[in-house]
Design an enzyme around this catalytic site. Structure first.
Site, PDB file in Angstrom:
ATOM      1  N   ASP A 463       0.834  -1.204   0.000  1.00 24.20           N
ATOM      2  CA  ASP A 463       0.000   0.000   0.000  1.00 24.20           C
ATOM      3  C   ASP A 463       0.867   1.252   0.000  1.00 24.20           C
ATOM      4  O   ASP A 463       2.076   1.198   0.282  1.00 24.20           O
ATOM      5  CB  ASP A 463      -0.883  -0.035   1.263  1.00 24.20           C
ATOM      6  CG  ASP A 463      -2.181   0.742   1.105  1.00 24.20           C
ATOM      7  OD1 ASP A 463      -2.285   1.555   0.164  1.00 24.20           O
ATOM      8  OD2 ASP A 463      -3.080   0.540   1.935  1.00 24.20           O
ATOM      9  N   ASP A 523     -10.801   1.992  -3.004  1.00 21.55           N
ATOM     10  CA  ASP A 523     -11.376   1.686  -1.686  1.00 21.55           C
ATOM     11  C   ASP A 523     -12.889   1.709  -1.759  1.00 21.55           C
ATOM     12  O   ASP A 523     -13.562   1.370  -0.793  1.00 21.55           O
ATOM     13  CB  ASP A 523     -10.903   2.710  -0.649  1.00 21.55           C
ATOM     14  CG  ASP A 523      -9.486   2.408  -0.158  1.00 21.55           C
ATOM     15  OD1 ASP A 523      -8.965   1.320  -0.478  1.00 21.55           O
ATOM     16  OD2 ASP A 523      -8.902   3.256   0.535  1.00 21.55           O
TER      17      ASP A 523
END
Ligand code: GLA
Length: 752
Positions: A463, A523
């Protein structure tokens, strides 16, 4: 194949040709880039019969045809007659003329620290020069795609300050429009199309990452191009940092297009004897519309970008604990989730953020990769062994490029954080580590490999949540540092499935795909938003690069409640995963998820690697004898008319068994209306109906028939939709946000 004849070059790939000509002024003309033609056809595309244009700066006094401003070029200088945008800026005029060419074997994997297209491919190098400078233009052929990159060489004896050096320049004929994909967090890949005009249209990122604001991939197309017809060009850059692409129409009717590293604040001092290498750009062209272009681009990505081990290798169905648990978990909770995920059919358990350091929320601990023993007393090794013992693979989240100021790492090495002359400003409470420093790169490689090599970890989620790297040349050096780190960690560990992520799709680009074959798209897992995100990604990226998860409803980012069937049906068209608290699932939801996973496993290779098509009312994947279509509905009208589904890519003369996935309807969604189908009148808010809703469903309509490929491609009439006349087993009772999946499988023609 690359051929050359008397100053003419032809690059012939699968289905395309690029024709270049060195003209009498030794400038490189871009004669043609389009569907296959022959080298001998060059005369059909030449557009400078010697007449020229008035009021121009001329390379040859008195010869109007020697006006570079009016030539279709494959490279250009600045300040020397071509006053369109220049691909090269070094602070003074440049006047590079053709010098030589060479046909080379394409280097594999990396060039000077940058990932590039790999695999079989031929390459043409054209060298242009002026006093003190050489410019090498590389043209590569990879199946149906062409690649280009530029190398600038300082052959003089003083430093050259590069402010801008594009990976390619191309002048294209015709009226074109430009499509870009823009957005932000949870709003990735919004498609915008506008006609290319005389003003400059720029698609650029200046955050240091390729960004969710403007994806580096873009398209140029004829203004009347459709999904199946018309000329469409696709462009992308194998790069994860600041990028720039510009398109502008000239008076003569050419569209000048270029792409490369963003010149924003860029300055690279090229010392005498040194070379500067740009990232590689890729371009495709089709006269079969957006669908034709996408098919070529998908094949290129699958065969020349994705790491060799993962090319066409099926991806496991994963469960990720993030949306279900966030930072709040312990080993018992994780094991319970893993057991349930296994029972549902998941194959890989991924532990997301919160497992190390003092990371109980996003304000602390980032950078400290020692396991939090309070949450995980047996460490990562112990947990991974338990998960493996249950019959699942184990995967782990890292955010290696960033640090919380509240961390042991930052306290020990504040100088490792990337800062400027002002006091540090954070994003998601983070600073980035300065990947231009070798000691920082070593720290990341050591801390990550130490964990990877001491537990059985088969998947990594990498990430990056601080959205702004650094300016200009430092931003480029950062990305070179990132590629070095990724290469050192994953090069020797090719079987680890790397899924990259940057707050979702903030770094969805071909550079990252050279290291990890899939990317967390967003997301935002709301399926209605995902329809747009995944659809728009599909123009330039194949569906196996999309991490696509089913999450809870109402959705955390939109508050929208959607049927679980639709959440599954949308995620099928990517790498399926689940990301919700399994402890909260109702029995009917467990059953639905089991059925989703069973279907996906049966057709996994079709879903992940089939030819992807955008249909009028949904998507289709097709591989071998199977085609699967998903059709998606946003709003259900009253009294809907009949609906047709037109499949693509079937064999007209073969017969197919066509059916939809049997879907169930939740009883609770009908509220008090259930009185119309039940002998008793139940209170819609009462305990009986609530209990029934947890355990019982009603069947939705199932359609099954056998028909020729020709018939299915010309449009099957689907079962009627609910039209306010009551529930019927032979109708489709879809609500708002309803969807369906149809499967066509070729059967032997004897049955016909
Ligand atoms: C980012 C990612 C999410 C999740 C969180 C964890 O937001 O995009 O998927 O991993 O970080 O902090």
């Amino acid at each position: 194949m690359i051929t050359h004849n008397n100053g003419l070059f032809a690059l012939q790939g699968d289905g395309f040709t690029c024709l270049l000509q060195v003209n009498r002024w030794k400038l490189l003309e871009q004669l043609y880039f389009g569907p296959t033609v022959d080298l001998s056809d060059w005369g059909a595309f030449a557009c400078n019969p010697g007449i020229g244009w008035g009021s121009s700066v001329l390379l040859e006094t008195g010869n109007n045809a020697s006006c570079p401003d009016a030539m279709p070029l494959a490279w250009s200088g600045s300040g020397r007659g071509d006053y369109r945008e220049s691909p090269l800026e070094i602070g003074v005029s440049t006047d590079l003329r053709y010098e030589s060419y060479e046909i080379l074997e394409k280097p594999r994997n990396m060039v000077c620290g940058l990932p590039c297209a790999s695999g079989q491919g031929e390459q043409l190098r054209i060298t242009m020069s002026q006093k003190g400078l050489k410019l090498h233009l590389y043209f590569g052929i990879f199946g149906g795609a062409m690649t280009r990159r530029t190398v600038l060489e300082n052959t003089g004896d003083s430093t050259v300050a590069i402010h801008k050096c594009m990976s390619f320049l191309m002048d294209l004929p015709g009226e074109l429009q430009m499509t870009t994909f823009d957005g932000g967090w949870i709003a990735e890949m919004r498609k915008h199309t506008a006609p290319i005009s005389e003003y400059r249209m720029v698609n650029e990122s200046t955050t240091g990452a390729s960004s969710n604001r403007h994806n580096p991939g873009f398209m140029l197309s004829e203004t009347d191009a459709t999904e199946d017809s018309g000329w469409v060009y696709g462009f992308n850059l194998i790069y994860s940092g600041n990028h720039y692409a510009a398109a502008q129409r000239s008076l003569q009717g050419f569209t000048r297009v270029m792409q490369g590293i963003s010149p924003d604040n860029f300055c690279w001092n090229l010392e005498a004897g040194e070379k500067f290498e740009t990232p590689e750009a890729v371009m495709t062209v089709s006269n079969r519309g957006f669908g034709g272009m996408s098919a070529i681009m998908h094949k290129f990505v699958l065969e020349h970008i994705i790491p060799a081990y993962w090319q066409y290798r099926e991806r496991p169905i994963l469960y990720n604990d993030w949306e279900g648990c966030m930072f709040d978990f312990n080993q018992r909770k994780l094991q319970s989730l893993a057991k349930q995920a296994k029972d549902l059919g998941c194959e890989l358990f991924v532990l997301d953020d919160g497992w190390f350091g003092a990371r109980d929320d996003d304000t602390a601990g980032l950078g400290d990769y020692h396991v939090n023993k309070k949450k995980l007393p047996q460490g990562i090794k112990g947990l991974s062994e338990r998960i493996n013992h249950m019959g699942m693979e184990f995967g782990l989240w890292f955010e290696p490029e960033a640090v919380n100021p509240d961390s042991d790492l930052y306290r020990a090495h504040p100088d490792w954080a990337l800062t400027d002359a002002f006091s540090p400003i954070t994003g998601r409470n983070e600073l980035l580590l300065d990947l231009t420093k070798p000691e920082v790169r070593d720290y990341i490689v050591d801390s990550i490999t130490n964990i990877l090599d001491n537990a059985n970890i088969s998947y990594v989620k990498w990430d990056m949540n601080r959205h702004s790297v650094a300016l200009g040349a430092k931003a480029h050096r950062y990305i070179l540092g990132l590629y070095e780190v990724l290469g050192r960690i994953f090069g020797p560990r090719p079987r680890i499935l790397l899924e990259t992520c940057s707050s979702g799709g903030n770094r969805f680009d071909l550079g990252m795909l050279c290291y990890g074959p899939q990317i967390w798209c967003s997301d935002n897992t709301d399926p209605i938003c995902r329809l747009e995100i995944q659809n728009n990604l599909s123009y330039l990226y194949p569906q196996s690069t999309f991490g696509a998860h089913v999450s809870a409803a109402p959705h955390a980012q939109t508050l929208r409640t959607t049927p679980l069937t639709t959440r599954g049906n949308v995620s099928f068209f990517g790498c399926l995963g689940y990301e919700l608290d399994l402890d909260r699932l109702l029995p009917v939801e467990q059953k639905e998820i089991k059925e989703q996973i069973a279907l996906y496993k049966k057709y996994r290779t079709v879903f992940q690697f089939g030819t992807f098509s955008r249909l009028k009312n949904g998507w289709q994947v097709q591989k071998g004898k199977t085609a699967i279509a998903g059709i998606f509905r946003k709003r259900m009208p009253a009294a809907p008319g009949y609906e047709q589904l037109r499949l693509k890519n079937l064999k007209s003369d073969k017969h197919y068994r066509f059916r939809n996935r049997a879907q169930e309807l939740r009883i609770g969604q009908f509220g008090g209306l259930v009185k119309h189908v039940l002998p008793v009148n139940l209170n819609p808010n009462g305990a009986i109906l609530r209990t029934a809703d947890r355990h019982m469903t009603m069947h939705d309509g199932v359609q099954e028939l056998t028909a020729s490929g020709a018939a299915l491609m010309n449009g099957v009439t689907l079962l009627p939709l609910f039209r306010g006349t009551g529930y019927h087993e032979h109708q489709r009772t879809l609500l708002d946000f309803g969807s369906e999946v149809y499967i066509a499988e070729e059967v032997s023609n004897d049955k016909s």
